[in-house]
Design a protein around this motif. Structure first.
Motif, PDB file in Angstrom:
ATOM      1  N   GLU A 269      -7.507   4.112  -4.642  1.00 54.00           N
ATOM      2  CA  GLU A 269      -8.780   4.616  -3.669  1.00 54.00           C
ATOM      3  C   GLU A 269      -9.500   5.599  -4.074  1.00 54.00           C
ATOM      4  OE1 GLU A 269      -9.106   5.214   0.980  1.00 54.00           O
ATOM      5  OE2 GLU A 269      -7.937   6.969  -0.048  1.00 54.00           O
TER       6      GLU A 269
ATOM      7  N   ARG B 246      -2.446   6.552  -2.176  1.00 53.59           N
ATOM      8  CA  ARG B 246      -3.304   5.687  -1.610  1.00 53.59           C
ATOM      9  C   ARG B 246      -3.877   4.689  -2.986  1.00 53.59           C
ATOM     10  NH1 ARG B 246      -4.553   6.822   3.054  1.00 53.59           N
ATOM     11  NH2 ARG B 246      -6.702   6.000   3.075  1.00 53.59           N
TER      12      ARG B 246
ATOM     13  N   TRP C  40       0.689  -1.202  -0.040  1.00 53.16           N
ATOM     14  CA  TRP C  40       0.142   0.037   0.020  1.00 53.16           C
ATOM     15  C   TRP C  40       0.814   1.343  -0.010  1.00 53.16           C
ATOM     16  CZ3 TRP C  40      -4.639   1.390  -0.897  1.00 53.16           C
ATOM     17  CH2 TRP C  40      -5.167   2.807  -0.574  1.00 53.16           C
TER      18      TRP C  40
ATOM     19  N   PHE D  29      -2.771   0.492  -4.024  1.00 52.61           N
ATOM     20  CA  PHE D  29      -2.463  -0.802  -3.527  1.00 52.61           C
ATOM     21  C   PHE D  29      -1.649  -1.327  -4.768  1.00 52.61           C
ATOM     22  CE2 PHE D  29      -3.061  -5.441  -3.833  1.00 52.61           C
ATOM     23  CZ  PHE D  29      -2.498  -5.836  -2.589  1.00 52.61           C
TER      24      PHE D  29
END
Length: 182
Positions: A72, A49, A44, A51
């Protein structure tokens, strides 16, 4: 993801519905038909933000390992550009158990390809891959399976643990400060 997490009570579970996950992670042409088949970790990036995940099925054919990310902000998965070092031979394994680590401060992702002494480094901001120096056989003798990498910010280094075939294994360290494996 943040909204879902904020709406949850401690100790509860909730489904995070995302877009493009099936197209990103499935149909890799290998034994299991999915990207997560022979890899068990991703990283992460708290700055973007996102992954990141590097992995693939067992015996992909012709070449289906994947470098993917989840964002995200868009709540979506995507396939990223395929690195030149991906194993693209029929029957080539893409095992990557605990082979990925991240340095979020310096914006680097590290991945140790299966059966290879050269760890790859991804610059998150520029989207480019480079190779670390090859691990000398005098530092580590076995490089096939059962390894893990982890970033240690206090040491500015990547630590690589290998369970060597028939031995107790080894721990080696790559110092970003001096560019040497020890």
């Amino acid at each position: 993801m943040a909204s879902l997490a904020a709406s949850m009570q401690p100790g509860t579970w909730a489904e995070l519905t995302t877009s493009n996950i099936s197209a990103t992670l499935a149909n890799t042409g290998g034994a299991r038909g999915m990207t997560f088949g022979y890899t068990d970790n991703g990283v992460w990036d708290p700055v973007t933000r996102r992954f990141f995940f590097v992995g693939g099925d067992h015996n992909p054919s012709p070449c289906y390992p994947r470098f993917v990310s989840y964002s995200e902000s868009t709540n979506a998965w995507q396939i990223l550009s395929q690195p030149s070092w991906f194993p693209c031979t029929p029957g080539g394994a893409m095992h990557a158990y605990d082979h990925t680590a991240i340095d979020p401060v310096n914006r680097k992702l590290y991945h140790r390809p299966y059966n290879n002494r050269v760890v790859q480094k991804y610059n998150i901001d520029s989207g480019t891959w480079t190779s670390l120096p090859s691990i000398p056989s005098s530092v580590m003798t076995y490089n096939s399976c059962c390894t893990a990498v982890a970033w240690f910010p206090e040491r500015n280094s990547l630590v690589y643990i290998s369970l060597e075939n028939g031995t107790n294994g080894s721990a080696v360290e790559y110092s970003e400060t001096n560019g040497v494996w020890q």
